[in-house]
Design a protein around this motif. Sequence first.
Motif, PDB file in Angstrom:
ATOM      1  N   PHE A   1      59.606  30.100  64.177  1.00 31.35           N
ATOM      2  CA  PHE A   1      60.328  31.205  63.371  1.00 31.35           C
ATOM      3  C   PHE A   1      62.023  30.465  62.937  1.00 31.35           C
ATOM      4  O   PHE A   1      62.581  30.823  62.000  1.00 31.35           O
ATOM      5  CB  PHE A   1      60.499  32.555  64.031  1.00 31.35           C
ATOM      6  N   GLY A   2      62.567  29.739  63.948  1.00 33.11           N
ATOM      7  CA  GLY A   2      63.614  29.176  63.934  1.00 33.11           C
ATOM      8  C   GLY A   2      63.701  28.053  62.839  1.00 33.11           C
ATOM      9  O   GLY A   2      64.566  28.056  61.988  1.00 33.11           O
ATOM     10  N   ARG A   3      62.629  27.349  62.728  1.00 28.23           N
ATOM     11  CA  ARG A   3      62.289  26.530  61.485  1.00 28.23           C
ATOM     12  C   ARG A   3      62.265  27.091  60.043  1.00 28.23           C
ATOM     13  O   ARG A   3      62.733  26.826  58.971  1.00 28.23           O
ATOM     14  CB  ARG A   3      61.162  25.730  61.804  1.00 28.23           C
ATOM     15  N   VAL A   4      61.604  28.432  60.307  1.00 33.41           N
ATOM     16  CA  VAL A   4      61.440  29.144  58.752  1.00 33.41           C
ATOM     17  C   VAL A   4      63.072  29.488  58.322  1.00 33.41           C
ATOM     18  O   VAL A   4      63.228  29.256  57.025  1.00 33.41           O
ATOM     19  CB  VAL A   4      60.654  30.419  59.080  1.00 33.41           C
ATOM     20  N   ILE A   5      63.732  29.894  59.348  1.00 34.77           N
ATOM     21  CA  ILE A   5      65.040  30.303  58.885  1.00 34.77           C
ATOM     22  C   ILE A   5      65.952  29.155  58.585  1.00 34.77           C
ATOM     23  O   ILE A   5      66.661  29.196  57.399  1.00 34.77           O
ATOM     24  CB  ILE A   5      65.863  31.165  60.049  1.00 34.77           C
ATOM     25  N   TYR A   6      65.765  27.990  59.083  1.00 33.07           N
ATOM     26  CA  TYR A   6      66.558  26.676  58.872  1.00 33.07           C
ATOM     27  C   TYR A   6      66.177  26.489  57.552  1.00 33.07           C
ATOM     28  O   TYR A   6      67.169  25.954  56.844  1.00 33.07           O
ATOM     29  CB  TYR A   6      66.350  25.793  60.089  1.00 33.07           C
ATOM     30  N   ASN A   7      65.001  26.097  57.364  1.00 40.01           N
ATOM     31  CA  ASN A   7      64.415  25.613  56.190  1.00 40.01           C
ATOM     32  C   ASN A   7      64.676  26.457  54.996  1.00 40.01           C
ATOM     33  O   ASN A   7      65.309  26.168  53.766  1.00 40.01           O
ATOM     34  CB  ASN A   7      62.862  25.286  56.197  1.00 40.01           C
ATOM     35  N   PHE A   8      64.452  27.635  54.958  1.00 45.24           N
ATOM     36  CA  PHE A   8      64.851  28.897  53.971  1.00 45.24           C
ATOM     37  C   PHE A   8      66.299  28.635  53.580  1.00 45.24           C
ATOM     38  O   PHE A   8      66.668  28.442  52.412  1.00 45.24           O
ATOM     39  CB  PHE A   8      64.510  30.151  54.365  1.00 45.24           C
ATOM     40  N   THR A   9      67.327  28.631  54.730  1.00 48.66           N
ATOM     41  CA  THR A   9      68.504  28.604  54.118  1.00 48.66           C
ATOM     42  C   THR A   9      68.990  27.497  53.651  1.00 48.66           C
ATOM     43  O   THR A   9      69.842  27.369  52.937  1.00 48.66           O
ATOM     44  CB  THR A   9      69.355  29.179  55.657  1.00 48.66           C
ATOM     45  N   ARG A  10      68.431  26.437  54.129  1.00 39.90           N
ATOM     46  CA  ARG A  10      69.120  25.189  53.729  1.00 39.90           C
ATOM     47  C   ARG A  10      68.387  24.693  52.367  1.00 39.90           C
ATOM     48  O   ARG A  10      69.217  24.289  51.553  1.00 39.90           O
ATOM     49  CB  ARG A  10      68.399  23.834  54.677  1.00 39.90           C
ATOM     50  N   GLY A  11      67.297  25.250  52.230  1.00 41.16           N
ATOM     51  CA  GLY A  11      66.653  25.300  50.736  1.00 41.16           C
ATOM     52  C   GLY A  11      67.747  26.137  49.562  1.00 41.16           C
ATOM     53  O   GLY A  11      67.772  26.063  48.515  1.00 41.16           O
TER      54      GLY A  11
ATOM     55  N   THR B   1      80.867  31.240  57.518  1.00 33.32           N
ATOM     56  CA  THR B   1      80.795  32.260  58.233  1.00 33.32           C
ATOM     57  C   THR B   1      79.931  32.254  59.604  1.00 33.32           C
ATOM     58  O   THR B   1      79.363  30.934  59.721  1.00 33.32           O
ATOM     59  CB  THR B   1      80.014  33.495  57.447  1.00 33.32           C
ATOM     60  N   ILE B   2      80.036  32.640  60.616  1.00 32.88           N
ATOM     61  CA  ILE B   2      79.113  32.666  61.501  1.00 32.88           C
ATOM     62  C   ILE B   2      78.453  34.038  62.137  1.00 32.88           C
ATOM     63  O   ILE B   2      78.731  35.157  61.808  1.00 32.88           O
ATOM     64  CB  ILE B   2      80.152  32.371  62.984  1.00 32.88           C
ATOM     65  N   GLY B   3      77.124  33.697  62.508  1.00 32.77           N
ATOM     66  CA  GLY B   3      76.478  34.972  62.797  1.00 32.77           C
ATOM     67  C   GLY B   3      75.017  34.493  62.978  1.00 32.77           C
ATOM     68  O   GLY B   3      74.509  33.398  63.021  1.00 32.77           O
ATOM     69  N   ASP B   4      74.444  35.706  63.797  1.00 37.42           N
ATOM     70  CA  ASP B   4      72.929  35.560  63.924  1.00 37.42           C
ATOM     71  C   ASP B   4      71.959  35.722  62.693  1.00 37.42           C
ATOM     72  O   ASP B   4      72.457  36.291  61.702  1.00 37.42           O
ATOM     73  CB  ASP B   4      72.246  36.671  65.113  1.00 37.42           C
ATOM     74  N   ALA B   5      70.761  35.370  62.821  1.00 30.45           N
ATOM     75  CA  ALA B   5      69.681  35.508  61.630  1.00 30.45           C
ATOM     76  C   ALA B   5      68.482  35.818  62.524  1.00 30.45           C
ATOM     77  O   ALA B   5      68.271  35.632  63.516  1.00 30.45           O
ATOM     78  CB  ALA B   5      69.499  34.418  60.997  1.00 30.45           C
ATOM     79  N   MET B   6      67.583  36.732  61.645  1.00 31.39           N
ATOM     80  CA  MET B   6      66.451  37.255  62.168  1.00 31.39           C
ATOM     81  C   MET B   6      65.142  36.865  61.366  1.00 31.39           C
ATOM     82  O   MET B   6      65.553  36.930  60.060  1.00 31.39           O
ATOM     83  CB  MET B   6      66.271  38.773  62.596  1.00 31.39           C
ATOM     84  N   ILE B   7      63.965  37.023  61.793  1.00 28.06           N
ATOM     85  CA  ILE B   7      62.707  37.111  61.116  1.00 28.06           C
ATOM     86  C   ILE B   7      62.739  38.500  60.893  1.00 28.06           C
ATOM     87  O   ILE B   7      62.624  39.378  62.100  1.00 28.06           O
ATOM     88  CB  ILE B   7      61.761  36.458  61.887  1.00 28.06           C
ATOM     89  N   THR B   8      62.456  38.791  59.586  1.00 23.37           N
ATOM     90  CA  THR B   8      62.186  40.493  59.484  1.00 23.37           C
ATOM     91  C   THR B   8      60.810  40.651  58.789  1.00 23.37           C
ATOM     92  O   THR B   8      60.297  39.946  58.040  1.00 23.37           O
ATOM     93  CB  THR B   8      63.207  41.052  58.170  1.00 23.37           C
ATOM     94  N   MET B   9      60.093  41.397  59.639  1.00 23.19           N
ATOM     95  CA  MET B   9      59.098  41.754  59.262  1.00 23.19           C
ATOM     96  C   MET B   9      58.745  43.173  58.822  1.00 23.19           C
ATOM     97  O   MET B   9      58.902  44.341  59.244  1.00 23.19           O
ATOM     98  CB  MET B   9      57.953  41.762  60.915  1.00 23.19           C
ATOM     99  N   ASN B  10      58.305  43.093  57.237  1.00 22.82           N
ATOM    100  CA  ASN B  10      58.455  44.216  56.491  1.00 22.82           C
ATOM    101  C   ASN B  10      56.981  44.719  56.469  1.00 22.82           C
ATOM    102  O   ASN B  10      55.909  44.161  56.060  1.00 22.82           O
ATOM    103  CB  ASN B  10      58.820  44.077  55.042  1.00 22.82           C
TER     104      ASN B  10
ATOM    105  N   TYR C   1      64.839  29.903  73.916  1.00 25.76           N
ATOM    106  CA  TYR C   1      65.530  31.387  73.564  1.00 25.76           C
ATOM    107  C   TYR C   1      64.868  31.535  72.176  1.00 25.76           C
ATOM    108  O   TYR C   1      65.057  30.878  71.271  1.00 25.76           O
ATOM    109  CB  TYR C   1      67.124  31.302  73.434  1.00 25.76           C
ATOM    110  N   PRO C   2      64.059  32.502  72.179  1.00 26.02           N
ATOM    111  CA  PRO C   2      63.438  32.851  71.164  1.00 26.02           C
ATOM    112  C   PRO C   2      64.076  33.483  69.937  1.00 26.02           C
ATOM    113  O   PRO C   2      64.968  34.100  69.964  1.00 26.02           O
ATOM    114  CB  PRO C   2      62.091  33.924  71.606  1.00 26.02           C
ATOM    115  N   THR C   3      63.618  32.996  68.501  1.00 24.78           N
ATOM    116  CA  THR C   3      64.473  33.312  67.391  1.00 24.78           C
ATOM    117  C   THR C   3      64.175  34.878  67.411  1.00 24.78           C
ATOM    118  O   THR C   3      63.159  35.480  67.709  1.00 24.78           O
ATOM    119  CB  THR C   3      63.831  32.492  66.195  1.00 24.78           C
ATOM    120  N   SER C   4      65.214  35.630  66.893  1.00 21.37           N
ATOM    121  CA  SER C   4      65.323  37.225  66.960  1.00 21.37           C
ATOM    122  C   SER C   4      64.259  37.450  65.637  1.00 21.37           C
ATOM    123  O   SER C   4      64.128  36.938  64.865  1.00 21.37           O
ATOM    124  CB  SER C   4      66.889  37.533  66.546  1.00 21.37           C
ATOM    125  N   LEU C   5      63.835  38.874  66.178  1.00 21.42           N
ATOM    126  CA  LEU C   5      62.891  39.500  65.053  1.00 21.42           C
ATOM    127  C   LEU C   5      63.408  40.852  64.952  1.00 21.42           C
ATOM    128  O   LEU C   5      63.964  41.455  65.834  1.00 21.42           O
ATOM    129  CB  LEU C   5      61.630  39.490  65.878  1.00 21.42           C
TER     130      LEU C   5
END
Length: 318
Positions: A64-74, A9-18, A88-92
């Motif tokens: 934040f890009g590293r957070v998404i990358y490491n989480f998804t790879r994990g 699949t192809i798409g964007d990812a974001m850091i979500t602040m709850n 280009y800042p990682t989306s939030l």
Amino acid sequence: MLSPYKVVTIGDAMITMNPISTGPLRFVTHFERKVGGAELNFAIGCARLGLQSRWISLLGKDEFGRVIYNFTRGEGVDMTHVQFVEGYPTSLNFKEIQEDGSGKTFYYRYQSPISTFTTEMMKDEMLEGVALLHLTGVFLAIDPKNVELVQELIQIAKQKNIPISFDPNIRLKLWSIEEARKVYEMIFPDIDILLTGLDEFRLITGKDSEAELENFAAVYNIRDLVIKDGANGSKLYREGMWTRVSSFKVTPVDTVGAGDGFDAGYVYGWLHSYEPDKLLRFANGVGALVTTVSGDNEGLPYFEEVDAFINNELIIER
């Protein structure tokens, strides 16, 4: 056990602040950091079920890009075609939750890294050995040029005889319904599996009766037309026949990601040649389990959990 089937699949990812507390966002001082994104949720959902899952994306070359990358790879997702982009800042996004449970989401995705994607970056090897390509309307809505990117990916898939599943996943904060309809009409002829809600389908086409759904499937030569209907279950139109399966009774705490989970469950069952009733039952089970956990993808289950749940061997007490 890892399935021999590979999905992409192809798409964007974001850091979500709850928010930790309820009320207007301007009064909230503490947030819990999460990772989200429709296509990312799908990729993780597939990986947890045991499919080989590949995600194509661009992330900001920042923390934040590293957070998404490491989480998804994990989570076991293939990150071969995920790159970092300078400048280009990682989306939030920030969520606001009111006392009554209602809420809003505020997006900060201007100059998203995914906006730097070009057709030249689309390579045949992205779909090498792939059993299915999954697309959603979210990626299409983020940037007008993403339509061209998706069309390029579709052409690669067609050349390789790779089936395509599509979830319209309308985001009217990102584009108008008129824009969405125009793009979807371009995409529908290439889709093998359409996964949509009835309200969403009505919004896109102005149709909702079964006769109209059947005609739509015939016009666009869609092999599986799947209607997701939450607590009412789901139904499938295939080869001139309808199959309907009721939902599982759970106490939902968060419905975010349930549709993405359903999609992952459906693709898993479809690739494993499940019969229509078993296929819908499995997908319904995945979607139901997602709603029992708060978060975008925290509730996506493993195959063993779904199997136990749909066979009444797993009791959900949360």
